[in-house]
Design an enzyme around this catalytic site. Structure first.
Site, PDB file in Angstrom:
ATOM      1  NE  ARG A  37      -2.650   0.541   3.536  1.00  0.00           N
ATOM      2  CZ  ARG A  37      -1.924   1.049   4.534  1.00  0.00           C
ATOM      3  NH1 ARG A  37      -1.395   2.261   4.436  1.00  0.00           N
ATOM      4  NH2 ARG A  37      -1.721   0.360   5.636  1.00  0.00           N
TER       5      ARG A  37
ATOM      6  CE  LYS B  98     -11.546   7.401 -19.400  1.00  0.00           C
ATOM      7  NZ  LYS B  98     -11.382   7.271 -17.972  1.00  0.00           N
TER       8      LYS B  98
ATOM      9  CG  ASP C 254      -8.777  15.159 -15.649  1.00  0.00           C
ATOM     10  OD1 ASP C 254      -8.053  14.624 -16.515  1.00  0.00           O
ATOM     11  OD2 ASP C 254      -9.685  14.551 -15.057  1.00  0.00           O
TER      12      ASP C 254
ATOM     13  CE1 TYR D 175     -16.811  10.407 -16.309  1.00  0.00           C
ATOM     14  CE2 TYR D 175     -15.551  10.342 -14.267  1.00  0.00           C
ATOM     15  CZ  TYR D 175     -16.375   9.718 -15.184  1.00  0.00           C
ATOM     16  OH  TYR D 175     -16.740   8.420 -14.975  1.00  0.00           O
TER      17      TYR D 175
END
Lengths: 269, 383, 432
Positions: B48, B198, B173, B101
């Site tokens: 982690r 993406k 972004d 978004y």
């Protein structure tokens, strides 16, 4: 290859290249109960770098005719017979464990034959634990387990190994089981009886190298310190994480040390 | 070194033990420590907090974006969440692109608002609207440019100036253009965010996100959230994304060239009402796009004459183009934002920001341009 | 660690060297094709077999290497080579030592793929096979010819579940200088380590119990290191110079791992049926729980044997653990923990009853694989052997009422409840 020594067949590998006595020789000596396969990676390294390589099976081990030799002194003489038979010249000896005692004795008896000696994981003497001696005589399978158990460090016990897919401990076990009927116990008795190390070491004049396994449980630090003390100006290196079976457990580091030492003291053309 | 070299080599060094040319997939939870005193001497304790495979991707993305550090996340949304958590707290205010978004909108209005964060959805395509929205407690300005799905662009440099004056963090972004075409940090932004799902992955294989910071201070804040909230990327995802990144520029160039051709085809088609693609001279912010980015990307939208029903008929009949939600992959995808990606945005808000009901979003993939155009032409025939 | 480690410890740790750079506790997945050499000397050293290491993932891969060494450790073999499937393992193992004009003696009770390989494929390359009933020890001896170079069998036969008498067959092999290879898929090293009884090499479809989760296809060849290849001149691929590697003599140089090295140097290099690193990782995960799973497979098997033996609609039950089985004594000798988790049984009412039973169980998956964590079931007469008549079925040891069961790890009460439904359907069919 097979060749005759004193009327008996001796087997030795030559590292994948024919033995050519016009080149300086590197002769590898294996330890108790083992055979030529112990030095596979290292012998091929030198054979492919213009040395005449020889890795004999001791009498009574794997492919060499028996019986096994009963003393270190006899092994040293036998080794000299090999050197004479093959007319090997400019010999670098590379020895492991019991082989180191033979190398001590050989180099002190026949100094003119030897250019260098590399002692790997050895003391000046190798007193053998009584439990192990008894086991070798009466319960060979238990003796093999003890020797490989003490011999290989944790890496060996975890079936690690430098060759992908190969377990060094299982390979060693197969070889030793093959040599248990008489060879192993004879070897161990010979080691136990050998007491001439101090005198022999003092007589050796050629360059010598000692490679120490930091986690050696078969050649303890005290015995190794004695060897270093009695040799003349040895080049000493310690591979801290390795157990007794150092040439197999840490082959890259071992090769690198042997290479530096032998290339400079016994160069091949 | 150039982008194409860096997209392949940055962050990746041959494995020292085996020489393995690719970074191994360290699918391991934990790391053996040599001794108590040497705890963390090899840099890893628990996956982690850090994983060698994920780290290789983080180094690569930081290099490509020109940042000081990158933190990778399980999804693009967790990258956005980490940015908000890193720079906001109860009582703080954030300005978010009104055309962001739908997931970002939902995260702001439905979740972080419950923890006392105040949001203004500003028209970031107009820097004055951003300046007017600034409050004393504004800590974060989050812009998305080009925005999804309207393609509206925001002036990164101008908004960065505003942010700097009020000591707010400007996060951009950069998913649509990627660092190959647009470098927000170089233009003045503090943080660049990606949905690596993406173009970074590019093959519809993974979901993932990344936050790249320009300063040590911001990087530390994001890293703290990454470790504390545990919204991390898996080693398998990082490994696949590392492979995808190697062809990023090649795919972007080819897909963008196709997008330009498709936009021109659609603009000239009698059944098409309007097309929005930053590469078209008709695009309202064509000049801004040309100035702050070196390419126009492979996203566009268009409206078929006849509104929603005509658009639906097109999407139901088009072949080769897949009706699916993702974007940025080698497969060409077509989406109806009003019913799919932006369904959670209030209708009034959608109308205000320009997500009209007939808007069809296209993510141009890597197929032959001619085949993509032929498929659209055939579908338009049936409208 | 001053003694040999035990099975469960080895199944977790053997073969793995914790990665030196990061200390990752799990074995990293080296999803890479090739390896960067630090210098040309290292590169040539690896090609000359002077140095262990990796050059190209078709031949070796670090993740696959861990699996290989782990299986070698569990089998007590000297080396192992993993392959892309169990059949690839069998093919590579056979062709490493046999060529045109050579001959195999093999058991009749084997997996269909093995039989097809020996009956149909290998003859095209001049390798012929004589098949012998596994219970006919003299048959093995008399089938040996001058050109016989391999004896091959499965410890737990398929489908009759007859047990191969390993020591007796190994002695025949040793007497004739012929190596004895065992397909140990059904037993795994947990139930029997075949080298302890004189077998010289084993192969596994690790797809089955070894991996255990039906997640990855894979195979392995394990070299027992206990065959004296140099005792005759019958095995030139092992004992003669091998030209592609500077004329190296594998038997002299590699001794107990000469056979495995030949497969590595030839089959993996020239044919290339390599296991993928991802599959190796998944299979390593499976092996970590091998003994736990096998114990449960066996206890469920015993419970189901009890259930089936006492069921009115079961006409017969076949498993070597049952005293009625002709191999019961051999099973006790070679498989003391249990004789595997495959059961065959007959459903009262013949072909249609067997079919009805299968169609009405839900938990047990109807498919042709074995060795999954899930219970698998098949009716050979209507599926795998549906195109052959009753006489041919009987010759293959398959009856029309036969159901083959691969017992999984489910709660056994749920399996029996599921079977109750199957038997109910078979009963109703009989009433109609």
């Amino acid at each position: 290859m097979y060749f005759d020594v004193n009327g008996k067949q001796v087997f030795a590998t030559t590292g994948g290249k024919p033995f050519d006595n016009g080149k300086p020789a590197v002769i590898f000596l294996h330890g108790s109960g083992l055979d030529h396969t112990f030095w596979g990676l290292h012998s091929r390294f030198f054979a492919f770098r213009n040395y005449a390589v020889l890795v004999p099976d001791l009498p009574g081990h794997t492919h060499s005719d028996g019986p096994a030799l009963t003393s270190i002194e006899a092994m040293a003489d036998w080794l000299d017979d090999i050197v004479v038979a093959l007319d090997a010249r400019n010999v670098s000896l590379v020895a492991h464990s019991q082989g180191c005692l033979t190398a001590l004795e050989f180099a002190s008896r026949y100094p003119e034959r030897v250019r260098t000696v590399s002692f790997v994981a050895s003391g000046l003497a190798t007193p053998v634990n009584k439990v192990l001696l008894d086991a070798a005589e009466n319960d060979p399978e238990a003796a093999v387990a003890m020797m490989l158990g003490w011999g290989f460090g944790s890496a060996g016990q975890l079936h690690q190994g430098p060759i992908p897919g190969n377990s060094m401990v299982a390979g060693g076990r197969t070889v030793m089981r093959g040599n248990t009927p008489t060879a192993l116990v004879t070897d161990l008795k010979a080691c136990n009886a050998y007491g001439n190390g101090r005198q022999a070491a003092a007589k050796i004049t050629c360059p010598v190298q000692v490679i120490v396994a930091g986690k050696d449980r078969m050649a303890p630090a005290k015995a190794t310190a004695e060897l270093i003390e009695h040799l003349n100006n040895p080049v000493v290196a310690v591979i801290a994480q390795s157990g007794h079976m150092l040439p197999q457990e840490a082959p890259d580091q071992c090769r690198s040390l042997l290479k530096t030492f032998i290339f400079s003291n016994n160069p091949a053309t | 070194m150039g982008f194409r070299t860096r997209q392949i080599h940055a962050g990746v060094t041959p494995d020292p033990t085996t020489g393995s040319i690719l970074t191994p997939i360290y699918q391991s939870t934990t790391y053996v420590q040599p001794s108590v005193d040497e705890y963390l001497s090899k840099g890893y304790t628990y996956s982690r907090s850090g994983n060698p495979t994920v780290k290789a991707l983080e180094l690569k993305l930081a290099d490509l974006e020109g940042g000081i550090d990158c933190a990778c996340f399980g999804t693009g949304m967790s990258a956005v969440l980490a940015t908000m958590l890193a720079f906001l707290e109860a009582g703080a205010h954030a300005i978010v692109s009104d055309v962001a978004y739908g997931g970002t909108y939902r995260l702001s209005t439905k979740i972080l608002s419950r923890f006392g964060v105040d949001y203004t959805f500003a028209d970031t395509s107009n820097p004055d609207d951003v300046a007017a929205s600034v409050r004393e407690n504004t800590k974060l300005i989050l812009t998305e440019t080009p925005a999804n799905p309207t393609m509206k662009c925001s002036d990164i440099a101008a908004i960065s100036d505003i942010a700097r004056k009020v000591r707010a963090v400007h996060a951009v972004d950069n998913t649509f253009l990627t660092p190959y075409y647009q470098l927000p940090l170089e233009l003045g932004a503090d943080v660049s965010i990606h949905s690596t799902t993406k173009y970074m992955d590019g093959h519809n294989a993974t979901v993932g996100g990344a936050v790249i910071s320009k300063s040590e201070e911001h990087a530390a804040a994001v890293r703290f959230i990454q470790n504390s909230t545990g919204t991390i990327m898996s080693p398998q995802v990082a490994w696949l994304t590392l492979q995808g990144c190697k062809t990023l520029s090649v795919r972007m160039d080819a897909q963008s060239a196709s997008a330009m051709a498709i936009a021109e085809f659609l603009e000239a088609h009698p059944k098409v009402e309007q097309v929005a693609y930053p590469g078209l001279t008709s695009f309202a912010q064509h000049e801004l796009s040309s100035r702050q980015a070196s390419g126009f990307g492979a996203m566009l939208w268009f409206e078929v004459k006849g509104g929603v029903s005509a658009g639906k008929r097109l999407m139901d009949n088009v072949e080769l183009w897949t009706l699916a939600e993702n974007l940025g992959s080698v497969e060409s995808l077509i989406t109806h934002p009003v019913t799919m990606t932006h369904a959670d945005v209030e209708p009034a808000e959608r109308a205000r920001v320009g997500i009209i009901d007939g808007l069809v979003r296209a993510s141009v993939g890597l197929e032959d341009t001619d085949d993509l155009i032929a498929a659209l032409a055939a579908a338009l025939e049936q409208v | 660690m001053s003694r040999f480690l035990n099975f469960d410890t080895l199944s977790l740790h053997a073969g793995q060297t914790v990665d030196a750079e990061h200390g990752a506790r799990a074995t990293p997945i080296y999803q890479t094709t090739s390896y960067v050499f630090p210098d040309t000397d290292t590169a040539s050293s690896i090609f000359n077999l002077e140095r262990g290491g990796h050059a190209y993932s078709r031949i070796t891969n670090p993740t696959v290497g861990v699996l290989e060494q782990r299986i070698a450790a569990l089998e007590d073999g000297s080396a192992a080579v993993c392959t892309s499937s169990g059949m690839a393992a069998t093919f590579c193992a056979i062709t490493a030592i046999l060529g045109q004009g050579d001959h195999i003696v093999a058991s009749t009770q084997m997996y269909g793929g093995n039989i097809s390989l020996m009956k149909n494929t290998l003859p095209r390359f001049g390798i012929t096979t004589t098949f012998v009933d596994p219970t006919d020890i003299d048959g093995f001896r008399t089938a040996i010819q001058a050109n016989t170079k391999l004896i091959y069998g499965e410890l737990i036969g398929n489908p009759g579940l007859d047990i191969l008498d390993l020591e007796a067959i190994a002695k025949i092999g040793a007497d004739h200088h012929v190596p004895f290879m065992v397909d140990a898929t059904f037993n795994t090293p947990y139930l029997c380590r075949c080298f302890d009884y004189g077998a010289n090499m084993t192969i596994h479809s690790v797809t089955k119990w070894m991996g255990g989760h039906g997640a990855a296809i894979g195979g392995v060849v394990v070299d027992g290191g206990n065959f004296d290849w140099g005792a005759t001149d019958k095995y030139p691929t092992i004992t003669e110079p091998y030209a592609p590697f500077s004329g190296i003599n594998l038997w002299e140089e590699f001794g107990p791992s000469a056979f495995a090295t030949r497969i590595r140097a030839e089959a993996m290099r020239d044919i290339g049926p390599s296991m993928s690193p991802m599959n190796a990782f998944l299979l390593l995960q499976g092996i970590e729980t091998l003994s736990l799973r096998m114990d449960r497979h066996l206890s469920n098997t015993m419970a189901l044997l009890d259930y089936l033996s006492n069921h009115k609609q079961v006409s017969w039950v076949n498993h070597p653990s049952l005293p009625s089985h002709s191999s019961h004594d051999l099973a006790r000798k070679y498989l003391p923990k249990g004789a595997g988790s495959i059961i065959s049984f007959g459903v009262e009412g013949g072909r249609e009853a067997g079919k009805a039973f299968i169609e009405n169980v839900e938990l047990a998956s109807h498919l042709a694989n074995v060795g999954d964590a899930k219970t698998l079931i098949i009716h050979p007469a209507t599926t795998t052997h549906s195109r052959i008549d009753a006489a041919a079925l009987s010759a293959a040891g398959i009856t029309e009422d036969m159901v083959r069961l691969s017992v999984g790890l489910e709660d056994v009460a749920d399996i029996t409840a599921d079977f109750d439904n199957g038997f109910r359907a078979a009963r109703q069919l009989a009433k109609q």
